[in-house]
Design a protein around this motif. Sequence first.
Motif, PDB file in Angstrom:
ATOM      1  N   GLU A 298       0.855  -1.178   0.000  1.00 44.13           N
ATOM      2  CA  GLU A 298       0.000   0.000   0.000  1.00 44.13           C
ATOM      3  C   GLU A 298       0.897   1.235   0.000  1.00 44.13           C
ATOM      4  O   GLU A 298       1.811   1.358   0.823  1.00 44.13           O
ATOM      5  CB  GLU A 298      -0.920   0.015   1.223  1.00 44.13           C
ATOM      6  CG  GLU A 298      -1.959   1.126   1.119  1.00 44.13           C
ATOM      7  CD  GLU A 298      -2.959   1.127   2.269  1.00 44.13           C
ATOM      8  OE1 GLU A 298      -2.694   0.475   3.286  1.00 44.13           O
ATOM      9  OE2 GLU A 298      -4.003   1.797   2.121  1.00 44.13           O
ATOM     10  N   VAL A 299       0.674   2.121  -0.949  1.00 47.25           N
ATOM     11  CA  VAL A 299       1.510   3.325  -1.057  1.00 47.25           C
ATOM     12  C   VAL A 299       0.621   4.559  -1.132  1.00 47.25           C
ATOM     13  O   VAL A 299      -0.576   4.464  -1.397  1.00 47.25           O
ATOM     14  CB  VAL A 299       2.428   3.283  -2.311  1.00 47.25           C
ATOM     15  CG1 VAL A 299       3.466   2.191  -2.198  1.00 47.25           C
ATOM     16  CG2 VAL A 299       1.606   3.128  -3.587  1.00 47.25           C
ATOM     17  N   GLN A 300       1.236   5.711  -0.876  1.00 44.92           N
ATOM     18  CA  GLN A 300       0.509   6.965  -1.030  1.00 44.92           C
ATOM     19  C   GLN A 300       1.254   7.849  -2.026  1.00 44.92           C
ATOM     20  O   GLN A 300       2.480   7.804  -2.111  1.00 44.92           O
ATOM     21  CB  GLN A 300       0.369   7.674   0.309  1.00 44.92           C
ATOM     22  CG  GLN A 300       1.696   7.966   0.969  1.00 44.92           C
ATOM     23  CD  GLN A 300       1.538   8.498   2.387  1.00 44.92           C
ATOM     24  OE1 GLN A 300       0.462   8.934   2.760  1.00 44.92           O
ATOM     25  NE2 GLN A 300       2.617   8.453   3.164  1.00 44.92           N
ATOM     26  N   VAL A 301       0.456   8.595  -2.771  1.00 47.71           N
ATOM     27  CA  VAL A 301       1.022   9.550  -3.715  1.00 47.71           C
ATOM     28  C   VAL A 301       1.034  10.911  -3.023  1.00 47.71           C
ATOM     29  O   VAL A 301      -0.002  11.391  -2.573  1.00 47.71           O
ATOM     30  CB  VAL A 301       0.175   9.634  -5.005  1.00 47.71           C
ATOM     31  CG1 VAL A 301       0.769  10.670  -5.956  1.00 47.71           C
ATOM     32  CG2 VAL A 301       0.094   8.277  -5.679  1.00 47.71           C
ATOM     33  N   LEU A 302       2.196  11.492  -2.896  1.00 49.79           N
ATOM     34  CA  LEU A 302       2.306  12.790  -2.229  1.00 49.79           C
ATOM     35  C   LEU A 302       2.612  13.855  -3.272  1.00 49.79           C
ATOM     36  O   LEU A 302       3.316  13.580  -4.217  1.00 49.79           O
ATOM     37  CB  LEU A 302       3.411  12.728  -1.168  1.00 49.79           C
ATOM     38  CG  LEU A 302       3.113  11.720  -0.053  1.00 49.79           C
ATOM     39  CD1 LEU A 302       4.349  11.457   0.765  1.00 49.79           C
ATOM     40  CD2 LEU A 302       1.954  12.210   0.810  1.00 49.79           C
ATOM     41  N   PRO A 303       2.104  15.073  -3.128  1.00 47.98           N
ATOM     42  CA  PRO A 303       1.449  15.608  -1.937  1.00 47.98           C
ATOM     43  C   PRO A 303      -0.048  15.326  -1.804  1.00 47.98           C
ATOM     44  O   PRO A 303      -0.623  15.663  -0.771  1.00 47.98           O
ATOM     45  CB  PRO A 303       1.655  17.120  -2.107  1.00 47.98           C
ATOM     46  CG  PRO A 303       1.667  17.333  -3.576  1.00 47.98           C
ATOM     47  CD  PRO A 303       2.277  16.096  -4.162  1.00 47.98           C
ATOM     48  N   SER A 304      -0.709  14.710  -2.778  1.00 47.64           N
ATOM     49  CA  SER A 304      -2.166  14.583  -2.689  1.00 47.64           C
ATOM     50  C   SER A 304      -2.579  13.678  -1.531  1.00 47.64           C
ATOM     51  O   SER A 304      -3.649  13.844  -0.964  1.00 47.64           O
ATOM     52  CB  SER A 304      -2.726  14.037  -4.018  1.00 47.64           C
ATOM     53  OG  SER A 304      -2.415  12.659  -4.145  1.00 47.64           O
ATOM     54  N   ARG A 306      -3.300  10.575  -1.791  1.00 45.74           N
ATOM     55  CA  ARG A 306      -4.175   9.499  -2.230  1.00 45.74           C
ATOM     56  C   ARG A 306      -3.465   8.144  -2.104  1.00 45.74           C
ATOM     57  O   ARG A 306      -2.283   8.027  -2.410  1.00 45.74           O
ATOM     58  CB  ARG A 306      -4.644   9.726  -3.664  1.00 45.74           C
ATOM     59  CG  ARG A 306      -5.949  10.512  -3.694  1.00 45.74           C
ATOM     60  CD  ARG A 306      -6.217  11.097  -5.039  1.00 45.74           C
ATOM     61  NE  ARG A 306      -5.200  12.103  -5.332  1.00 45.74           N
ATOM     62  CZ  ARG A 306      -5.376  13.076  -6.221  1.00 45.74           C
ATOM     63  NH1 ARG A 306      -6.476  13.140  -6.915  1.00 45.74           N
ATOM     64  NH2 ARG A 306      -4.424  13.960  -6.438  1.00 45.74           N
ATOM     65  N   ARG A 307      -4.229   7.155  -1.653  1.00 48.54           N
ATOM     66  CA  ARG A 307      -3.649   5.839  -1.388  1.00 48.54           C
ATOM     67  C   ARG A 307      -4.033   4.844  -2.473  1.00 48.54           C
ATOM     68  O   ARG A 307      -5.132   4.878  -2.993  1.00 48.54           O
ATOM     69  CB  ARG A 307      -4.131   5.315  -0.039  1.00 48.54           C
ATOM     70  CG  ARG A 307      -3.635   6.181   1.090  1.00 48.54           C
ATOM     71  CD  ARG A 307      -4.044   5.602   2.423  1.00 48.54           C
ATOM     72  NE  ARG A 307      -3.392   6.364   3.486  1.00 48.54           N
ATOM     73  CZ  ARG A 307      -3.238   5.922   4.721  1.00 48.54           C
ATOM     74  NH1 ARG A 307      -3.682   4.721   5.048  1.00 48.54           N
ATOM     75  NH2 ARG A 307      -2.642   6.668   5.621  1.00 48.54           N
ATOM     76  N   THR A 308      -3.121   3.946  -2.741  1.00 47.83           N
ATOM     77  CA  THR A 308      -3.415   2.881  -3.698  1.00 47.83           C
ATOM     78  C   THR A 308      -2.414   1.759  -3.441  1.00 47.83           C
ATOM     79  O   THR A 308      -1.652   1.819  -2.478  1.00 47.83           O
ATOM     80  CB  THR A 308      -3.315   3.402  -5.149  1.00 47.83           C
ATOM     81  OG1 THR A 308      -3.627   2.334  -6.050  1.00 47.83           O
ATOM     82  CG2 THR A 308      -1.928   3.923  -5.467  1.00 47.83           C
ATOM     83  N   LEU A 333       0.259   1.351 -10.770  1.00 47.89           N
ATOM     84  CA  LEU A 333      -0.598   1.456  -9.600  1.00 47.89           C
ATOM     85  C   LEU A 333      -1.950   0.801  -9.844  1.00 47.89           C
ATOM     86  O   LEU A 333      -2.423   0.741 -10.977  1.00 47.89           O
ATOM     87  CB  LEU A 333      -0.785   2.934  -9.221  1.00 47.89           C
ATOM     88  CG  LEU A 333       0.512   3.697  -8.932  1.00 47.89           C
ATOM     89  CD1 LEU A 333       0.202   5.142  -8.562  1.00 47.89           C
ATOM     90  CD2 LEU A 333       1.319   3.018  -7.835  1.00 47.89           C
ATOM     91  N   ALA A 334      -2.556   0.326  -8.753  1.00 46.90           N
ATOM     92  CA  ALA A 334      -3.818  -0.406  -8.871  1.00 46.90           C
ATOM     93  C   ALA A 334      -4.959   0.514  -9.303  1.00 46.90           C
ATOM     94  O   ALA A 334      -5.855   0.099 -10.019  1.00 46.90           O
ATOM     95  CB  ALA A 334      -4.152  -1.081  -7.545  1.00 46.90           C
ATOM     96  N   ASP A 335      -4.923   1.769  -8.848  1.00 48.44           N
ATOM     97  CA  ASP A 335      -5.993   2.715  -9.201  1.00 48.44           C
ATOM     98  C   ASP A 335      -5.438   3.795 -10.103  1.00 48.44           C
ATOM     99  O   ASP A 335      -4.239   4.090 -10.068  1.00 48.44           O
ATOM    100  CB  ASP A 335      -6.574   3.357  -7.936  1.00 48.44           C
ATOM    101  CG  ASP A 335      -7.025   2.309  -6.942  1.00 48.44           C
ATOM    102  OD1 ASP A 335      -7.992   1.604  -7.250  1.00 48.44           O
ATOM    103  OD2 ASP A 335      -6.357   2.180  -5.887  1.00 48.44           O
ATOM    104  N   ASP A 336      -6.338   4.414 -10.847  1.00 46.99           N
ATOM    105  CA  ASP A 336      -5.904   5.447 -11.773  1.00 46.99           C
ATOM    106  C   ASP A 336      -5.793   6.783 -11.033  1.00 46.99           C
ATOM    107  O   ASP A 336      -6.507   7.731 -11.328  1.00 46.99           O
ATOM    108  CB  ASP A 336      -6.898   5.535 -12.937  1.00 46.99           C
ATOM    109  CG  ASP A 336      -6.311   6.340 -14.093  1.00 46.99           C
ATOM    110  OD1 ASP A 336      -5.083   6.568 -14.081  1.00 46.99           O
ATOM    111  OD2 ASP A 336      -7.087   6.735 -14.970  1.00 46.99           O
ATOM    112  N   VAL A 337      -4.900   6.837 -10.025  1.00 45.69           N
ATOM    113  CA  VAL A 337      -4.753   8.080  -9.266  1.00 45.69           C
ATOM    114  C   VAL A 337      -3.829   9.018 -10.020  1.00 45.69           C
ATOM    115  O   VAL A 337      -2.946   8.589 -10.757  1.00 45.69           O
ATOM    116  CB  VAL A 337      -4.184   7.827  -7.851  1.00 45.69           C
ATOM    117  CG1 VAL A 337      -5.131   6.967  -7.042  1.00 45.69           C
ATOM    118  CG2 VAL A 337      -2.806   7.209  -7.921  1.00 45.69           C
TER     119      VAL A 337
END
Lengths: 582, 305
Positions: A298-304, A306-308, A333-337
């Motif tokens: 599980e990772v987060q995209v910074l600065p937003s 959002r987790r995916t 990534l699993a989601d299209d963030v």
Amino acid sequence: METALQTSLPLDVQRLLDEHSSRELLRLVVVGSVDDGKSTLIGRLLYECDGLFEDQISAVKKASAKRAAARTEASVAVPPEVLASGLRAAAGAEEEELDFSLFTDGLKAEREQGITIDVAYRYLSTGKRKVIIADTPGHIQYTRNMATGASTADAAVILVDARLGVLPQTRRHAYIASLLGIPYLAVAVNKMDLVGFDRATFERIGQELADFAYTLGFEGVRLFPVSASRGDNITRASARTPWHEGGTLLGWLESLPHQRRLDNAAFRFPVQYVIRPHQDYRGLAGQVASGTVRVGDEVQVLPSGRRTRVAGIDTFEGPLEEASAPASVTLLLADDVDASRGDLLSHVDESPQALQQLDAMLVWFGEQPLDVTRRYLVKQATRTAPAQVERIHWRMELEDLAEVPAESLSLNDIGKVRLVCRRPLLADPYRDNRRTGAFIIIDALTHDTVGAGMVLGPADTGARGAVEASLISSAERRARLGQPGAIVLLPASPDAASRAFELERSLFDEGRHVTTVSGDVEVALALAGAGLIALVHAEAPQARRVLRSEARDAGVAWLELEASEDAKQQVERVLALGENAK
Amino acid sequence: MSENTLARTTHLAELEAESIHIIRETVAEFANPVMLYSIGKDSQVLLHLARKAFHPAPLPFPLLHVDTTWKFREMYAFRDAFVARHGLKLLVHQNRRALAEGINPFDHGSQKYTHAMKTQALLEALAQHGFDAAFGGARRDEEKSRAKERVFSFRDKHGQWDPRRQRPELWNLYNGRVDAGESMRVFPLSNWTELDVWHYVLRERIPVVPLYFAAERPIIDRNGTLLMVDDERMRLRPGEKPTLRRVRFRTLGCYPLSGAIESSATTVEAVIHEMVNARQSERQGRLIDHDEEGSMELKKREGYF
């Protein structure tokens, strides 16, 4: 046409390749004051480790003889001790003696002046190591080049002239090495042959520097009595220093732990570039700055924030299950963030700091002094942001390492500063992470690299951190002007400026409050913030990119016009922007 | 393969990761990059790294071959076959005016010839296409002035290099900002050595021009330099007669200016074996490096790669 490769290798070639491929890389910086013999030491190391070829050696032989001859002519004024100091060739007695510094001083001006101006990189292969050596200038004027060589180094060698002892410049170099996070330091007390290999001299100098170095926080400090021109204790233990039990410089190099393994560090992945060959593939390309990532993490995209999850780690050779620093890979990534260049991925429980106001150590390189009223650009990881050095806490007096008050930093000064960035840096303290804790400062006008910074942490603002906020809200401004503020970027073209003015006229005629700006990010944001439509014509891709992400971070309406649209379509799109937002 | 490279961070894996980072950084920061393609082993490695960097997408930039018209025939054949096979976009640029004037390596000397056909041609091509960044395969271990090169090497509006005005380059933070007309030369292989390149060619099965491997070739010995007579344009001096000798090339350029070495190495492995025991540097056979001391530095200042 293409050469087929054999699959079975002769045994000795196979062994050779295995040895070669299993060696780890060590990055070394060699520093010292002018005439301490750095180039000679490095030339000697290369020569004795078979890092030089015969044609290079014969070229240096020729040049050595030429130089020696020139010195003989000029030798009337040369004091006898200089003649004795490794320049025996000048007396014509030992013409074969090599001037090892000639292997490394590669620029004409360097050979003419006999000094090293710019950092040069040499490559050494020992039985156990591949070593990249940064040969850095000692002269105070070129301290920035020393910092350049030191920034990536795992270990440093500082040379001291046995006759002169520890000089202010020596202390400056040790300090910079520690500041840049180099863990291991060797002190080579050079020209021991000129002090008769005197043990007391060695121990006096060594002790003074070692005491100093320990206060700077090095993990390991070792002392070597050497003669670079004669080869004592470089790769072979010297019979002339029977009292020295510390081994050779080469032995030390080979024994150092490999520092680049950051396996246990927190995972950091600055997004460098988005790879999108078709609709079904969106890969985030980058180099793992530290730590390890696995498929499913599980990772987060910074600065937003959002987790995916990491759905895949892609490489040219095929998918991987995990990747560790310093691998360059592509993450799926699993989601299209939304994630783009300048963003950073981390594990959700190990976030870096998002620092908009931060304290940092700064080495200033600019010919013009640091100006606290000016805007600069900061590049950290893959993010470039406008920034201002708001305050200089102190400047370091390198003579005695005193922290003195300062209004500015001049060329080669080092100080502690407070930096305010337009967009937050996703950073770690430099002592924890040399990759995400480092930044450079770029002069936005000249494009020169004018500073190197190391993040200490969030700014210690105390009570004075309150942001001055306008008493007029952006909603009020919108209502007054009857339009939202927006940034409209024109397609890059040679006549972008005149196209912008034509578009400005058309929009003005439609009743919009509109103005044209060239490419200044600050101005465009300020205008859009005040409710105007800012038409921007910017050529430089960097400026366009910064604008785009700045507008995104600031929540300003944003429109990018296409080169394929005609003037009418462009006007309509800008007007539509206003309608939707109203 | 992947487990080998990533499970243990050996120096070659680290160099590869660093080079890919540099290539991606360049494409991210510049509007119109190009990759110089000289058909040599370093070019092949550079191109391979670039393909890795953007996989599975195609290369986001074209290749540029600055063609002196005096390369070995086998190089042209290799170039065309390789480009076709991988669907690469290749631009070929020749200095037409110099060609029309008949500039050649025999009548005009290596310096004037190199300046016209390589340096001038390169600057022409960069200006004509408006490239703001150009990748090159140069390594710092090649030559003393190369050892001073930055990874991102700034060039002014005239394509010139000023060693005293190089930007400090710290960590892996490359400053790619240039004004219109200025450009950057980018050297992703800066930290590679000749041995690293060959080892990587072997590990990655990278195809290279067969001239790197020993074969019987028509050779004349001119003051100790073994020159191959590649076509009828070669000017023989009185008494010179090509004889078949078993040679290979460590570095490839224009055939009248590239010295061969006697060798029996017919495979990459044998080349590596030979190199480890070799006592001559790679550029020893490069006539253009030896015009005078510091000649590479002068060429680079003028805009040569």
